[in-house]
Motif scaffolding. Structure first.
Motif, PDB file in Angstrom:
ATOM      1  N   HIS A 438     -11.069   4.336  -7.414  1.00 35.23           N
ATOM      2  CA  HIS A 438     -12.161   3.376  -7.605  1.00 35.23           C
ATOM      3  C   HIS A 438     -12.793   3.007  -6.263  1.00 35.23           C
ATOM      4  O   HIS A 438     -14.040   2.943  -6.149  1.00 35.23           O
ATOM      5  CB  HIS A 438     -11.630   2.118  -8.296  1.00 35.23           C
ATOM      6  CG  HIS A 438     -12.673   1.074  -8.522  1.00 35.23           C
ATOM      7  ND1 HIS A 438     -13.419   1.005  -9.674  1.00 35.23           N
ATOM      8  CD2 HIS A 438     -13.113   0.036  -7.723  1.00 35.23           C
ATOM      9  CE1 HIS A 438     -14.265  -0.008  -9.585  1.00 35.23           C
ATOM     10  NE2 HIS A 438     -14.081  -0.616  -8.420  1.00 35.23           N
ATOM     11  N   TYR A 439     -11.967   2.770  -5.263  1.00 36.01           N
ATOM     12  CA  TYR A 439     -12.486   2.360  -3.954  1.00 36.01           C
ATOM     13  C   TYR A 439     -13.282   3.498  -3.318  1.00 36.01           C
ATOM     14  O   TYR A 439     -14.350   3.278  -2.714  1.00 36.01           O
ATOM     15  CB  TYR A 439     -11.334   1.955  -3.044  1.00 36.01           C
ATOM     16  CG  TYR A 439     -11.779   1.307  -1.746  1.00 36.01           C
ATOM     17  CD1 TYR A 439     -12.184  -0.018  -1.715  1.00 36.01           C
ATOM     18  CD2 TYR A 439     -11.797   2.030  -0.548  1.00 36.01           C
ATOM     19  CE1 TYR A 439     -12.595  -0.616  -0.539  1.00 36.01           C
ATOM     20  CE2 TYR A 439     -12.214   1.454   0.631  1.00 36.01           C
ATOM     21  CZ  TYR A 439     -12.605   0.125   0.632  1.00 36.01           C
ATOM     22  OH  TYR A 439     -13.037  -0.458   1.808  1.00 36.01           O
ATOM     23  N   VAL A 469       3.782  -2.987  -7.059  1.00 32.21           N
ATOM     24  CA  VAL A 469       3.024  -2.203  -6.082  1.00 32.21           C
ATOM     25  C   VAL A 469       2.529  -3.100  -4.944  1.00 32.21           C
ATOM     26  O   VAL A 469       2.555  -2.715  -3.775  1.00 32.21           O
ATOM     27  CB  VAL A 469       1.841  -1.490  -6.783  1.00 32.21           C
ATOM     28  CG1 VAL A 469       0.954  -0.806  -5.758  1.00 32.21           C
ATOM     29  CG2 VAL A 469       2.360  -0.472  -7.785  1.00 32.21           C
ATOM     30  N   LEU A 470       2.088  -4.325  -5.290  1.00 33.44           N
ATOM     31  CA  LEU A 470       1.666  -5.271  -4.248  1.00 33.44           C
ATOM     32  C   LEU A 470       2.840  -5.595  -3.319  1.00 33.44           C
ATOM     33  O   LEU A 470       2.661  -5.692  -2.100  1.00 33.44           O
ATOM     34  CB  LEU A 470       1.148  -6.559  -4.892  1.00 33.44           C
ATOM     35  CG  LEU A 470      -0.208  -6.474  -5.600  1.00 33.44           C
ATOM     36  CD1 LEU A 470      -0.496  -7.778  -6.347  1.00 33.44           C
ATOM     37  CD2 LEU A 470      -1.331  -6.197  -4.594  1.00 33.44           C
ATOM     38  N   ALA A 471       4.041  -5.737  -3.896  1.00 35.22           N
ATOM     39  CA  ALA A 471       5.219  -6.060  -3.071  1.00 35.22           C
ATOM     40  C   ALA A 471       5.538  -4.936  -2.106  1.00 35.22           C
ATOM     41  O   ALA A 471       6.031  -5.180  -0.990  1.00 35.22           O
ATOM     42  CB  ALA A 471       6.413  -6.346  -3.970  1.00 35.22           C
ATOM     43  N   LYS A 472       5.259  -3.689  -2.515  1.00 33.74           N
ATOM     44  CA  LYS A 472       5.526  -2.544  -1.641  1.00 33.74           C
ATOM     45  C   LYS A 472       4.391  -2.282  -0.658  1.00 33.74           C
ATOM     46  O   LYS A 472       4.544  -1.470   0.258  1.00 33.74           O
ATOM     47  CB  LYS A 472       5.777  -1.295  -2.492  1.00 33.74           C
ATOM     48  CG  LYS A 472       7.062  -1.397  -3.326  1.00 33.74           C
ATOM     49  CD  LYS A 472       7.282  -0.164  -4.191  1.00 33.74           C
ATOM     50  CE  LYS A 472       8.583  -0.297  -4.986  1.00 33.74           C
ATOM     51  NZ  LYS A 472       8.856   0.876  -5.830  1.00 33.74           N
ATOM     52  N   GLY A 473       3.253  -2.943  -0.853  1.00 34.78           N
ATOM     53  CA  GLY A 473       2.158  -2.856   0.111  1.00 34.78           C
ATOM     54  C   GLY A 473       1.224  -1.690  -0.071  1.00 34.78           C
ATOM     55  O   GLY A 473       0.349  -1.467   0.784  1.00 34.78           O
ATOM     56  N   TYR A 474       1.305  -0.969  -1.182  1.00 32.80           N
ATOM     57  CA  TYR A 474       0.441   0.197  -1.367  1.00 32.80           C
ATOM     58  C   TYR A 474      -0.913  -0.177  -1.973  1.00 32.80           C
ATOM     59  O   TYR A 474      -1.824   0.636  -2.000  1.00 32.80           O
ATOM     60  CB  TYR A 474       1.142   1.236  -2.243  1.00 32.80           C
ATOM     61  CG  TYR A 474       2.468   1.679  -1.662  1.00 32.80           C
ATOM     62  CD1 TYR A 474       2.571   1.994  -0.308  1.00 32.80           C
ATOM     63  CD2 TYR A 474       3.612   1.755  -2.443  1.00 32.80           C
ATOM     64  CE1 TYR A 474       3.790   2.387   0.240  1.00 32.80           C
ATOM     65  CE2 TYR A 474       4.838   2.143  -1.898  1.00 32.80           C
ATOM     66  CZ  TYR A 474       4.908   2.452  -0.551  1.00 32.80           C
ATOM     67  OH  TYR A 474       6.112   2.843  -0.006  1.00 32.80           O
ATOM     68  N   VAL A 475      -1.013  -1.402  -2.483  1.00 31.00           N
ATOM     69  CA  VAL A 475      -2.281  -1.996  -2.921  1.00 31.00           C
ATOM     70  C   VAL A 475      -2.322  -3.413  -2.373  1.00 31.00           C
ATOM     71  O   VAL A 475      -1.296  -4.094  -2.306  1.00 31.00           O
ATOM     72  CB  VAL A 475      -2.385  -2.001  -4.470  1.00 31.00           C
ATOM     73  CG1 VAL A 475      -3.574  -2.856  -4.922  1.00 31.00           C
ATOM     74  CG2 VAL A 475      -2.536  -0.593  -5.007  1.00 31.00           C
ATOM     75  N   ARG A 476      -3.531  -3.853  -1.948  1.00 31.01           N
ATOM     76  CA  ARG A 476      -3.699  -5.224  -1.436  1.00 31.01           C
ATOM     77  C   ARG A 476      -4.691  -5.970  -2.320  1.00 31.01           C
ATOM     78  O   ARG A 476      -5.629  -5.374  -2.852  1.00 31.01           O
ATOM     79  CB  ARG A 476      -4.185  -5.202   0.004  1.00 31.01           C
ATOM     80  CG  ARG A 476      -3.128  -4.713   0.994  1.00 31.01           C
ATOM     81  CD  ARG A 476      -3.603  -4.857   2.433  1.00 31.01           C
ATOM     82  NE  ARG A 476      -4.754  -4.006   2.713  1.00 31.01           N
ATOM     83  CZ  ARG A 476      -5.847  -4.412   3.352  1.00 31.01           C
ATOM     84  NH1 ARG A 476      -5.960  -5.670   3.731  1.00 31.01           N
ATOM     85  NH2 ARG A 476      -6.837  -3.564   3.583  1.00 31.01           N
ATOM     86  N   PRO A 490      -7.060  -0.341  -1.702  1.00 29.60           N
ATOM     87  CA  PRO A 490      -5.894   0.428  -1.260  1.00 29.60           C
ATOM     88  C   PRO A 490      -5.178  -0.247  -0.096  1.00 29.60           C
ATOM     89  O   PRO A 490      -5.809  -0.885   0.749  1.00 29.60           O
ATOM     90  CB  PRO A 490      -6.492   1.776  -0.843  1.00 29.60           C
ATOM     91  CG  PRO A 490      -7.789   1.863  -1.577  1.00 29.60           C
ATOM     92  CD  PRO A 490      -8.301   0.457  -1.667  1.00 29.60           C
ATOM     93  N   GLY A 491      -3.854  -0.085  -0.066  1.00 28.24           N
ATOM     94  CA  GLY A 491      -3.051  -0.611   1.023  1.00 28.24           C
ATOM     95  C   GLY A 491      -2.498   0.509   1.873  1.00 28.24           C
ATOM     96  O   GLY A 491      -3.211   1.468   2.187  1.00 28.24           O
ATOM     97  N   ASP A 492      -1.220   0.408   2.226  1.00 28.93           N
ATOM     98  CA  ASP A 492      -0.592   1.453   3.035  1.00 28.93           C
ATOM     99  C   ASP A 492      -0.563   2.765   2.252  1.00 28.93           C
ATOM    100  O   ASP A 492      -0.448   2.766   1.014  1.00 28.93           O
ATOM    101  CB  ASP A 492       0.837   1.058   3.401  1.00 28.93           C
ATOM    102  CG  ASP A 492       0.881  -0.209   4.254  1.00 28.93           C
ATOM    103  OD1 ASP A 492      -0.111  -0.450   4.978  1.00 28.93           O
ATOM    104  OD2 ASP A 492       1.881  -0.940   4.153  1.00 28.93           O
ATOM    105  N   PRO A 493      -0.634   3.893   2.939  1.00 29.58           N
ATOM    106  CA  PRO A 493      -0.533   5.186   2.248  1.00 29.58           C
ATOM    107  C   PRO A 493       0.820   5.293   1.543  1.00 29.58           C
ATOM    108  O   PRO A 493       1.862   4.996   2.147  1.00 29.58           O
ATOM    109  CB  PRO A 493      -0.659   6.215   3.379  1.00 29.58           C
ATOM    110  CG  PRO A 493      -1.318   5.477   4.499  1.00 29.58           C
ATOM    111  CD  PRO A 493      -0.860   4.055   4.384  1.00 29.58           C
TER     112      PRO A 493
END
Length: 516
Positions: A438-439, A469-476, A490-493
């Motif tokens: 989406h991004y 997923v937010l807790a793991k940082g892959y989406v913000r 998107p967050g971290d790869p």
């Protein structure tokens, strides 16, 4: 007291039921003591019996084991006389004897045939084991028993084959030195308890103990032996509390036995007492929410599916049941198989290729150190299940094969990929890719509603996946105002999706080259 003196002089005492039996024995000079009924034995009576006297318990054929069990608690070395209907009690023996001397001779012969409780239990165990084997031998010699388990369960459970497989192997692992502790996680109404109950129907009741709110303290004070059994806790809410259930579960997870301290009223006042339940004991529990991180690392966590496809399968299964088209399969051979394994005794399984497997693992996180033990236990449980077709050494040790790893590979790879603190489950990975797509396509953030639509699931299911997923940082989430729509970017790869575990053919080749 005169009779007890006679028992001390003779070196033995015959315990019988009823007054007439006692009087006949006394008349013949045989030291005897009577219990007024099979259930009337009192513990304080044992203090009256002189030390060093061999106890013989007369077990009448129509009276069961109540008197025997009660006396054995006080005199574990007592011997048991098992008689026939013709010699059901001393009175019957007296009536069929020629005279007093003949009566004494026959009683002495019965004393010579008396056996210990261990010998009787061993004989009964062998008989029960043979009966179980005759019922399960066709199933026990199948090359992949787990497939038969899953195909049978599919008649009453919609989908969730992976969760059912892990549940079944976890319950089988109760016979190993360190059973699997399992957490089944899903939203309300997903059928967690139903799944567990269906799998439990494939096991004898001696394999597990269901712990409910009403039985928490009964579990602590129970005289039952819980070693090599699985405790099933209906809901893991107690994991976050300081209650009795929470204490029990934490002891199960952290150690290999249960220890619970209580304060009891005694003649000397209140005194502490520690109640010990020897293990090993396994645990299976369910929850609707994530458990604390430290606790989760000590459990194998299985997430049930929340997809529309799975919902459709459940609805269709419920419709078949309502239409009278669903039939309960015969599970007796599966119960007999688990009973046969249980009667063979606690199992010791060796995995010859364990060192090779360890070298091939990708040590991406510290947690893999604990996960590796769980992986080996899954392999051992599968090998134990196929004990009838595996090499068994002279000392009773079962040798696991490469096929045991091959047959649990896909289950284990998905399970341990999901349990890694950094890794994503397939469902979580799909969510991350939806946000990234989406991004990339719109150069703007994504709302939760848009995310749910992109995944084809409802908002509540999308929200549950998103939290992990937010807790793991892959989406913000760029939105910092409460109550406002999410702004997901998107967050971290994310980590690569390479298999966590080596493929079976890779392990086979490496083990062969190792020349072990």
């Amino acid at each position: 007291m005169e009779n007890l003196y006679l028992a001390k002089k003779a070196g033995y005492l015959l315990l019988v039921e009823g007054e007439s039996d006692c009087h006949i024995c006394w008349y013949a000079g045989i030291p005897a003591l009577g219990s007024p009924g099979v259930a009337a034995w009192q513990r304080e009576w044992s203090a009256l019996i002189p030390e060093g006297v061999q106890i013989y318990i007369w077990q009448e054929p129509d009276e069961g084991h109540v008197l025997v069990e009660k006396v054995l608690r006080d005199f574990p070395d007592a011997k048991i006389i098992k008689t026939t209907v013709e010699e059901k009690d001393p009175r019957q023996v007296w009536l069929s004897s020629r005279d007093k001397a003949d009566f004494v001779r026959r009683i002495n012969e019965l004393l010579q045939t008396a056996t210990t409780a261990d010998d009787l239990q061993g004989a009964a165990r062998r008989t029960e084991r043979e009966a179980a084997w005759q019922k399960c031998k066709d199933l026990a010699t199948e090359p992949d028993i787990l497939i038969h388990v899953l195909n049978t369960l599919s008649q009453v459970v919609a989908g969730e084959r992976e969760a059912l497989a892990v549940l079944y192997l976890a319950l089988t692992s109760r016979l190993l030195p360190r059973p699997i502790n399992l957490l089944l996680q899903a939203p309300p109404g997903a059928g967690k308890s139903y799944l567990v109950d269906r799998v439990l129907q494939m096991f004898p009741e001696s394999a597990y103990y269901k712990l409910t709110a009403s039985s928490e303290r009964a579990f602590i004070y129970s005289d039952e032996n819980f070693a090599h059994r699985t405790v099933v806790v209906a809901e893991a809410a107690g994991l976050h509390s300081d209650g009795v259930a929470g204490t029990i579960v934490r002891e199960l997870i952290w150690g290999n036995k249960l220890a619970y301290e209580v304060v009891e009223k005694t003649p000397d006042g209140l005194r502490p007492r520690k109640i010990i339940k020897d293990g090993p004991v396994g645990l299976i529990t369910t929850t609707v929410k994530n458990v604390e991180g430290e606790l989760a690392t000590r459990l194998l966590v299985v997430e049930l599916k929340d997809t529309p496809e799975q919902t459709r399968l459940i609805l269709e299964a419920e419709a078949r049941e309502a239409a009278g088209q669903a039939t309960m399969p015969d599970l007796s051979q599966f119960v007999a198989l688990q009973k046969w394994l249980e009667l063979n005794g606690p199992a010791n399984v060796v995995v010859p290729y364990a060192e090779t497997l360890a070298k091939l693992l990708k040590p991406s996180s510290v947690r893999v150190r604990r996960d590796f033990k769980q992986l080996l236990t899954l392999i051992m449980a599968y090998a134990l299940l196929h004990q009838a077709t595996r090499q068994v050494k002279d000392e009773g040790t079962i040798v696991a094969t490469i096929e045991d790893y091959s047959n649990i590979y896909h289950i284990a790879n998905n399970l341990f990929s999901s349990s890694s603190m950094e890794a994503l489950t397939p469902a979580q990975n799909e969510l991350v890719e939806a946000v990234r797509h989406h991004y990339a396509s719109h150069s703007c953030s994504m709302t939760l509603r848009q995310l749910a639509d992109a995944l084809g699931i409802d908002k509540s299911a999308a929200s549950r996946r998103l939290q992990a997923v937010l807790a793991k940082g892959y989406v913000r989430n760029l939105q910092d105002k409460p109550g406002q729509p999410a702004m997901l970017v998107p967050g971290d790869p994310p980590p690569d999706n390479n298999p966590v575990l080596p493929k079976p053919e890779e392990l086979t080749l490496a083990f062969k080259n190792a020349g072990v």
